[in-house]
Every structure is written in C-alpha cells, then in structure tokens.
Design a protein around this motif. Structure first.
Motif, PDB file in Angstrom:
ATOM      1  N   VAL A 232       0.811  -1.229   0.047  1.00 25.76           N
ATOM      2  CA  VAL A 232      -0.011  -0.121   0.005  1.00 25.76           C
ATOM      3  C   VAL A 232       0.892   1.183   0.130  1.00 25.76           C
ATOM      4  O   VAL A 232       0.801   2.167  -0.754  1.00 25.76           O
ATOM      5  N   ALA A 233       1.989   1.242   0.891  1.00 25.36           N
ATOM      6  CA  ALA A 233       2.623   2.453   0.780  1.00 25.36           C
ATOM      7  C   ALA A 233       3.565   2.632  -0.484  1.00 25.36           C
ATOM      8  O   ALA A 233       3.542   3.882  -0.902  1.00 25.36           O
ATOM      9  N   GLY A 234       3.955   1.394  -1.037  1.00 27.92           N
ATOM     10  CA  GLY A 234       4.698   1.615  -2.327  1.00 27.92           C
ATOM     11  C   GLY A 234       3.706   1.900  -3.425  1.00 27.92           C
ATOM     12  O   GLY A 234       4.144   2.732  -4.148  1.00 27.92           O
ATOM     13  N   PHE A 235       2.375   1.526  -3.411  1.00 27.01           N
ATOM     14  CA  PHE A 235       1.477   1.918  -4.446  1.00 27.01           C
ATOM     15  C   PHE A 235       1.159   3.439  -4.340  1.00 27.01           C
ATOM     16  O   PHE A 235       1.055   4.365  -5.449  1.00 27.01           O
ATOM     17  N   MET A 236       0.930   3.874  -3.030  1.00 26.93           N
ATOM     18  CA  MET A 236       0.609   5.433  -2.912  1.00 26.93           C
ATOM     19  C   MET A 236       1.871   6.258  -3.257  1.00 26.93           C
ATOM     20  O   MET A 236       1.778   7.139  -3.908  1.00 26.93           O
ATOM     21  N   SER A 237       3.032   5.981  -2.977  1.00 30.70           N
ATOM     22  CA  SER A 237       4.180   6.768  -3.277  1.00 30.70           C
ATOM     23  C   SER A 237       4.495   6.644  -5.009  1.00 30.70           C
ATOM     24  O   SER A 237       4.630   8.017  -5.307  1.00 30.70           O
ATOM     25  N   ALA A 238       4.210   5.479  -5.599  1.00 21.29           N
ATOM     26  CA  ALA A 238       4.393   5.724  -6.635  1.00 21.29           C
ATOM     27  C   ALA A 238       3.469   6.277  -7.560  1.00 21.29           C
ATOM     28  O   ALA A 238       3.724   7.039  -8.524  1.00 21.29           O
ATOM     29  N   THR A 239       2.126   6.115  -7.147  1.00 21.50           N
ATOM     30  CA  THR A 239       0.980   7.145  -7.887  1.00 21.50           C
ATOM     31  C   THR A 239       1.285   8.735  -7.518  1.00 21.50           C
ATOM     32  O   THR A 239       1.058   9.343  -8.620  1.00 21.50           O
ATOM     33  N   PHE A 240       1.744   9.145  -6.290  1.00 24.52           N
ATOM     34  CA  PHE A 240       2.032  10.548  -6.013  1.00 24.52           C
ATOM     35  C   PHE A 240       3.091  10.994  -7.109  1.00 24.52           C
ATOM     36  O   PHE A 240       2.678  12.038  -7.926  1.00 24.52           O
ATOM     37  N   VAL A 241       4.198  10.266  -7.400  1.00 25.29           N
ATOM     38  CA  VAL A 241       5.070  10.675  -8.219  1.00 25.29           C
ATOM     39  C   VAL A 241       4.622  10.550  -9.783  1.00 25.29           C
ATOM     40  O   VAL A 241       4.903  11.586 -10.600  1.00 25.29           O
ATOM     41  N   ALA A 242       4.115   9.567 -10.093  1.00 28.17           N
ATOM     42  CA  ALA A 242       3.662   9.399 -11.609  1.00 28.17           C
ATOM     43  C   ALA A 242       2.659  10.424 -11.782  1.00 28.17           C
ATOM     44  O   ALA A 242       2.790  11.178 -13.043  1.00 28.17           O
ATOM     45  N   LEU A 243       1.687  10.619 -10.901  1.00 31.83           N
ATOM     46  CA  LEU A 243       0.730  11.589 -11.714  1.00 31.83           C
ATOM     47  C   LEU A 243       1.161  13.167 -11.540  1.00 31.83           C
ATOM     48  O   LEU A 243       0.617  13.706 -12.375  1.00 31.83           O
ATOM     49  N   ASN A 244       2.085  13.316 -10.648  1.00 30.78           N
ATOM     50  CA  ASN A 244       2.588  14.609 -10.526  1.00 30.78           C
ATOM     51  C   ASN A 244       3.367  14.840 -11.764  1.00 30.78           C
ATOM     52  O   ASN A 244       3.876  16.206 -12.200  1.00 30.78           O
ATOM     53  N   LEU A 245       4.085  14.000 -12.489  1.00 33.10           N
ATOM     54  CA  LEU A 245       4.867  14.048 -13.668  1.00 33.10           C
ATOM     55  C   LEU A 245       4.473  13.572 -14.968  1.00 33.10           C
ATOM     56  O   LEU A 245       4.893  14.209 -15.810  1.00 33.10           O
TER      57      LEU A 245
END
Length: 283
Positions: A232-245
């Motif tokens: 869950v932590a990895g998915f939220m962190s990856a989504t945060f970076v990918a959507l902002n870029l």
C-alpha cells in the motif's frame, strides 16, 4: 546745600513742593520675523512598521524568501560552476516554515490530486526531503533494533546490535532521493521536457513520507500484514510521483507513457526492497 564758604544751608521746603513730572513710557518695540524656508514633510504612511531608515539587516528579515541572482556587497561574487559550492546559493531552498512542510506532507498522502508540482513550482524546498530521509534512516534502524531485541528476549537468546542497519538505510534513502531524480532529470532533458532538478528532489523527497507510518506498523509480527503495508505504501508513493510528473512528461511525445510507467515501477521496486530488508525481522 553747600556754599562757597564751606557751610551747608537749608533748602526751602516750599520750593520742593509740587508733583514730579511723569516720564512717558517708551513706545513698544515690535519684532518682525521673516518667513522660514524650512520644508514640512507629511507623516509616513507606514504606521506600526519599520521604516526603510531603521530596517533590520536582511539576515533578520526576508533575505531568503526568493532566490537571489547575486550575493550581497559584503560577499565575494562567484560565477559559473563555483556557485554550486557556495552555501548562499542553497538558502532559498530552505525558506519554508512549518505550515508549508505540513501542507506538502498532507499532499503526499493524497496522491490522486496530482497538484503537488503546481503548488511547489515557484518555491521547491530541500528542507522537507532532507528531514524525511533522515527520519526514515533512524526510524528504520530503531524499529528494526527494537523488534529484534524483543524477539531475542522472548526466546532467551543473546542479542547484538547491528550497526550496519544504520549505514545501509542511510545509503538507501539518501542515494535513492538523490540518484533517481538526477537520472530522471537527464532523461527529461534528452526528450526536451521542461523540468527542474530541485523540484524533482522535492517531489521524490516528499514521496517517501508514506514509508514513515509504514515502518511504524511493521512491528506487527505478521509477515502477510507487513507485505500489505509495504504494498500500500509503495502504491501510494508511486502514484504520487507518476501523476505529478505525467502532465509534464506528456510533452515528450509518444515516449511519455513508458517514462511514467518506469517511474511508477521503480517506486514500487523501492517498497519491495524495503519490505525485504527493513520490514522483515528474523531471529
């Protein structure tokens, strides 16, 4: 009255009778003043504020609020690549207060908004990423040490502290938040995508905050629970970076999807590494 013979004679009192003539008062003297040439200044409109003549030094005011193009007159002017080694050139990236850092941390916990880059485009900071990584390093070492200590004591086994856990986690977090944004910056420049290096450092630094509560919950002695927390932590962190870029990388053409997918998978890989080396406690 004295006579010529040296004798005094009396004065007739009748001759002294009469009033003494009054002496008239002198006319009053008037003094005239010429008009003064002094100028009158209106009162200052800055009530309750420090005026420009008594303003404190810039170090005590707002010298760090905006990136400066050059140093002050008291500091030697440095140009070119020498500015990289000047401490003054990094001061604007630490010009944040507690409310700014808390707002950016909260944004990292809601990855689907995708507005972090827009909010930090004019004032990216390195203060938050530095302390997030530092907190993760000591938290990973302390949590791992605490869990292994309790596990050894419950089994009446000898326990030894592993100092390598601190050095390993320091290399992992500091290295990841430095090397990955730097490589991504080079890739984006190759595809002519507008991106700032400090902004990438800021984005990746705040993306790691979600792993702090994940590390705290890793003390639960259930391996399946630790896998869920890490996922869950990895998915939220990856989504945060990918959507902002994503919005910025779309200008790279057809390759934007592969770049965003690589960013997402790399962030997931980080969570897997954390689960294997930090979220797993063996006795």
């Amino acid at each position: 009255m004295m006579t010529s013979g040296g004798k005094y004679s009396t004065i007739n009192n009748q001759q002294l009778q009469g009033s003494v003539p009054a002496v008239p008062d002198p006319p009053p003297v008037t003094v005239k003043f010429t008009d003064s040439n002094l100028q009158t200044f209106p009162p200052s409109q800055a009530h309750g504020k420090i005026t420009g003549g008594s303003r404190p030094p810039r170090d005590a005011d707002d010298s760090f609020s905006k990136p400066v193009s050059g140093g002050s007159s008291d500091e030697p002017q440095q140009g070119g690549w020498l500015q990289t080694f000047a401490v003054a050139s990094y001061k604007p990236y630490f010009d944040v207060d507690t409310s700014d850092v808390l707002e950016r941390i909260i944004d990292s916990l809601f990855p689907f908004r995708g507005t972090f880059n827009e909010k930090t485009s004019t004032n990216p900071d390195l203060y938050g990423p530095f302390w997030i990584c530092t907190t993760l390093i000591f938290l990973a070492a302390s949590m791992g040490t605490f869990v292994t200590y309790i596990a050894h004591k419950l089994k009446d086994q000898e326990w030894n502290y592993d100092i390598n856990l601190v050095t390993w986690s320091a290399g992992l977090f500091y290295g990841y938040v430095t090397i990955v944004p730097l490589c991504l910056y080079v890739i984006l420049k190759y595809f002519s995508v507008p991106a700032g290096l400090v902004q990438l450092f800021c984005l990746y630094g705040y993306s790691l905050f979600i792993f702090i509560p994940a590390l705290c919950m890793s003390i639960v002695p259930l391996d399946i629970f630790r896998w869920v927390i890490a996922g869950v932590a990895g998915f939220m962190s990856a989504t945060f970076v990918a959507l902002n870029l994503r919005a910025h990388i779309k200008s790279a053409g057809e390759q934007w999807f592969f770049i965003v997918a690589g960013i997402f998978l790399l962030q997931l890989a980080l969570s897997v590494v954390l689960k294997i080396y930090l979220f797993t406690v063996s006795v």
